[in-house]
Design an enzyme around this catalytic site. Structure first.
Site, PDB file in Angstrom:
ATOM      1  N   CYS A  67       0.838  -1.196   0.000  1.00  0.00           N
ATOM      2  CA  CYS A  67       0.000   0.000   0.000  1.00  0.00           C
ATOM      3  C   CYS A  67       0.870   1.242   0.000  1.00  0.00           C
ATOM      4  CB  CYS A  67      -0.905   0.002   1.238  1.00  0.00           C
ATOM      5  SG  CYS A  67      -2.067   1.392   1.284  1.00  0.00           S
ATOM      6  N   ASP A  68       0.405   2.267  -0.679  1.00  0.00           N
ATOM      7  CA  ASP A  68       1.049   3.570  -0.627  1.00  0.00           C
ATOM      8  C   ASP A  68      -0.051   4.619  -0.519  1.00  0.00           C
ATOM      9  OD1 ASP A  68       3.656   4.975  -0.802  1.00  0.00           O
ATOM     10  OD2 ASP A  68       2.615   6.023  -2.415  1.00  0.00           O
ATOM     11  N   THR A  69       0.154   5.615   0.337  1.00  0.00           N
ATOM     12  CA  THR A  69      -0.842   6.660   0.539  1.00  0.00           C
ATOM     13  C   THR A  69      -0.208   8.012   0.229  1.00  0.00           C
ATOM     14  OG1 THR A  69      -1.936   5.346   2.256  1.00  0.00           O
ATOM     15  CG2 THR A  69      -2.432   7.702   2.213  1.00  0.00           C
TER      16      THR A  69
END
Length: 188
Positions: A67-69
């Site tokens: 995941c990357d935000t």
């Protein structure tokens, strides 16, 4: 079902634990350079999958979650602040405005690949310079995309939000849970 979360984020770890899953954490260095020819959406989607794919052959048969935000305002991506000056600049930009928080998620299980983006909107209060400096002094802003933590002291900066709170924190739990549920059904 063996799950590996490919993130060192304590927030992602906490959010996944709340779902009741047992999992391992494995982290690898991933080049997070954004492609200037792609949109923020395309970049974060690709990066979420890229993080799940790192060394996937070593963990074949396990569920791999990456995941990357990112935080986006006026088409500009705001990452983690480099220093206090950078944090001030970001928070000043957000003051009295709405920005988007996008999380790109990659989930891989054997030959199945799930790759999606969840978007939430965050509306900041009008902030005085004093409000911003006072928040920066807490040091909570460091290590956070956009220089704030909505689940912490940073909640004082927020007027309201739309969409998934867990997405803003760093892992869109409802969507991840749905995929894990599907994978669990396939296995049983």
């Amino acid at each position: 079902m063996d799950i590996i979360l490919k993130s060192s984020s304590p927030r992602r770890k906490e959010l996944l634990e709340k779902l009741g899953y047992k999992f391992q954490i494995k982290t690898y260095d991933v080049d997070e350079t954004m492609d200037k020819n792609k949109t923020a959406y395309e970049n974060v989607k690709a990066l979420g999958l890229k993080k799940a794919m790192v060394n996937q052959d070593l963990d074949y048969g396990k569920v791999l979650i990456g995941c990357d935000t990112i935080v986006v305002l006026d088409g500009v991506i705001y990452g983690k602040p480099k220093d206090e000056k950078d944090a001030f600049r970001m928070l000043k930009q957000f003051s009295g405005r709405c920005h988007e928080v996008l999380s790109g998620v990659g989930i891989i299980y054997k030959e199945k690949i799930y790759n999606f983006v969840v978007t939430s909107k965050v509306y900041f209060k009008e902030l005085s310079d004093e409000d911003i400096y006072s928040y920066i002094k807490t040091k909570e802003c460091f290590g956070k995309a956009g220089s704030y933590a909505i689940q912490g002291i940073g909640s004082r900066l927020i007027d309201h939000y739309e969409g998934s709170l867990t997405n803003i924190i760093g892992l869109p739990i409802d969507e991840v849970s749905k995929v894990l549920g599907e994978l669990n059904e396939m296995e049983n």
